[in-house]
Structures are given as C-alpha cells and as structure tokens.
Design an enzyme around this catalytic site. Structure first.
Site, short mmCIF file in Angstrom:
data_model
loop_
_atom_site.label_atom_id
_atom_site.label_comp_id
_atom_site.label_asym_id
_atom_site.label_seq_id
_atom_site.Cartn_x
_atom_site.Cartn_y
_atom_site.Cartn_z
N SER A 1 -4.45 -26.53 -35.27
CA SER A 1 -3.87 -25.90 -36.45
C SER A 1 -4.90 -25.01 -37.13
CB SER A 1 -3.38 -26.96 -37.44
OG SER A 1 -2.82 -26.37 -38.60
N ASP B 1 -11.10 -27.30 -48.49
CA ASP B 1 -10.16 -27.43 -49.59
C ASP B 1 -8.74 -27.00 -49.22
OD1 ASP B 1 -10.71 -24.77 -49.27
OD2 ASP B 1 -11.03 -24.34 -51.40
N LYS C 1 -8.95 -32.94 -36.79
CA LYS C 1 -8.56 -32.12 -35.63
C LYS C 1 -9.77 -31.34 -35.11
CE LYS C 1 -3.66 -31.28 -36.83
NZ LYS C 1 -3.03 -31.75 -35.58
#
Length: 362
Positions: free
Chosen positions: A213, A220, A241
């Site tokens: 992703s 943040d 990830k």
C-alpha cells in the site's frame, strides 16, 4: 494415510485442500470419507464435508496448464483483489491452474462461484499455519501475496462522527477503528507475510509479487492511526507492511528469488483497462490529486509482472487518472506494462525512509 479404490490410491492430505475445479466438473460424493470422482482424470476424497483433491493421470483438454506454464500460488485468494488475480491466472494460457489460499470454506465457495468452470486449486488455512503455507507454495514457480490486516469500525465512533458533521458548534470527529484479535497489523502484515516469504524460499519459488500500500514513508498517515490506543503492533499498518517489504528484499538478495513490490493507492471497485496508470516512488503520488486505482488494474499488473522477465527487483507506487484523462491509453499488453515500469528510469523505493519509525525497521 491412503485410501484404496479399485487399483487406484488416493492420498489424504493433512492440510485441507478445499477444492480443485476443472472445466464442467462432475462430483458424485457418496458418504463422508468415501471417494468422489471429478471428470477430467482427478480424484478427490470427501473429508469432513470438504473435498481433498489428488491428481492422478493427465486428461487431454483439461488442465492444460499442468503440462506447462508458470505455476502460481496466491495468498489472499478469497479477497476482492485476490479473486481477480486468481481469475486472470485461470483464464490465461500462459499459466498453469493457480493455487490459492483461503481462510474458510465460505470463502472457497464464494471464489468457486465467481470462477465458474475455470480451473483452480484451493488450500484452506491461515497465514500463521506453516503446513498450509508449505502446501500452498509446494511445486509453485511464483507467489503472489495479497493478505492484509482488515480494520473494523467502532460503531459508536461512526455515530459521533456523523453527529459532529451535523452540529456546527461541534468539532469534527473521525471514525475510530480496531483490529480483531489475531488480526493486528503486526500479526498479519509483518509476521504473516514473513511466514509466507519463508515458505516461498523453502519451496524454491522463483518470483514473489507483493501487493502492499502507498503511504509507507509517512508515519503520520491516517491508516497508521487505525487501532491506535493499544500497543505499537495494534496500529501502524503501513509501517508493518514496510517491514515485511524490507524482509522480502533481504531474502531475495540472499537467494535466487526475484521480487516485485507494488504500492497501490486507494483501491476502487471500478472496471479495469479504462484509465492511464501512473507510477512513482516514495509516496510522491500522494502529493497529487490522483491517488486511487481500480482493483482490476492492480490485478492485471500482477499478472503481467509475473510473466515478464523485465519487471523484477523493483518497488514502486501505482495510481490512475480518471477515465478519459491523459494522453496515453490504459496499458493493454505485457509490453505496455513493461514500458510503464521502465518510465521509472531505474527508480525504486528508498527503504531508509521513514526515520524514527515506532515500528522497529531494519
């Protein structure tokens, strides 16, 4: 264990393989534990209501991919993007029938229904199950990783967010999310993906395509706040990830495995092949106004990356324009996707970013 039927032997698998679907299968399951025949030269034993297939002899015109073509395993095959990847692989003459990992018989039934008569072999198990992952990767040339932790909304926070939008004197609130027990980002996106990478390396897989992703350089990023309030492992999904991505790259550097890591933007349930695709690195696309991409286009890229020797050892971001925008049409061929990656001019993700991550990165 083995069950004898006539002069044939059917081996019972210790890990449940829930289905092998051939073109127009005909299944005649007798009593529980009996032998069921699937037309096309494949036998299956019924075990606890689940079919465990065992390949016997080749049958002309059925499972043509068994004799040739890349053999691909897909983890997360029951998901929305995963099912599209499995379907594309099953449709293509360039690939053997795919093998997919699903978590439940319900997911298997749903996927089989979506595939219709297309051939596929499904293994039921969890990414924490070493035996299931070994069965998934056994005899495969490539692995596609499409697993991800899935946040659940806190219902009370949704109501509060809606009320805050209606009342002008109230500060806007965002919905809050949590991850179910055993489904935290640390457990799924780090430990689960690490286990898949290890299984692929042990099985001799030659290529791994990891669908991750965008946002991995941004501590943040809103997605990292999901599950906040608990331990570090219960939030920071993009950072976990990223840790798995770094582990994949390290593993590939120590073996003969090649990798492709793609960071899609927001996934759209829209038709594929209608939009110009955009690529970048290190979340540069998030600075623009085109931050999403259809799942179908991501699935198509995965398939093209698998069959292309030119797309390897690269990590990048993927988004798309709106239909009709841009000067170029959507990629249609393997060559088009190769040119898309070539447009990066050798750029790939910088894994020295982000700095001061709450998740311990290498």
């Amino acid at each position: 264990q083995e069950t004898r039927t006539g002069d044939r032997r059917v081996r019972r698998a210790s890990t449940m393989v829930v289905a092998s679907v051939a073109a127009r299968p005909s299944i005649d399951a007798r009593a529980l534990g009996s032998v069921a025949r699937i037309k096309g030269g494949r036998l299956a034993t019924a075990r606890r209501g689940v079919f465990v297939p065992t390949k016997t002899r080749a049958s002309p015109g059925v499972f043509a991919g068994d004799a040739g073509g890349m053999k691909v395993a897909v983890a997360g095959a029951g998901g929305r993007t995963g099912s599209l990847v499995v379907k594309r692989l099953a449709e293509s003459a360039s690939f053997a029938p795919p093998k997919g990992l699903v978590r439940s018989s319900k997911s298997a039934d749903k996927l089989r229904k979506a595939l219709g008569d297309l051939p596929v072999e499904l293994v039921q198990g969890d990414i924490s199950d070493e035996k299931a992952l070994a069965d998934l990767c056994a005899g495969r040339d490539a692995l596609v990783i499409l697993t991800s932790a899935v946040p659940k909304p806190r219902l009370a926070s949704i109501a509060l967010a809606l009320v805050s939008k209606l009342l002008p004197f109230m500060e806007n609130r965002r919905p809050q999310f949590f991850f179910p027990e055993g489904g935290s980002p640390e457990a799924v996106d780090w430990l689960g993906q690490k286990a898949q990478i290890d299984a692929a390396a042990k099985a001799g897989v030659e290529k791994v395509v990891l669908v991750s992703s965008m946002g991995g350089t941004q501590i943040d990023n809103f997605l990292n706040t999901m599950g906040a309030g608990g331990s570090v492992g219960e939030a920071n999904i993009l950072l976990w990830k990223r840790k798995a991505e770094m582990y994949l790259i390290q593993t590939c550097s120590e073996t003969n495995i090649s990798y492709v890591i793609v960071h899609p933007g927001g996934l759209l349930d829209k038709p594929g092949g209608e939009r110009e695709l955009l690529v970048g690195v290190d979340d540069s696309l998030l600075a623009g106004d085109r931050r999403s991409v259809p799942r179908a286009d991501v699935a198509e890229f995965v398939v093209r990356a698998l069959e292309s020797d030119a797309i390897k050892n690269v990590s990048f971001d993927l988004a798309s324009r709106e239909p009709g925008e841009g000067e170029e049409g959507a990629p249609k061929s393997k060559g088009d996707f190769e040119k898309l990656v070539e447009s990066l001019r050798g750029a790939t993700a910088d894994y020295s970013k982000p700095k001061e991550s709450p998740v311990p990165l290498p």
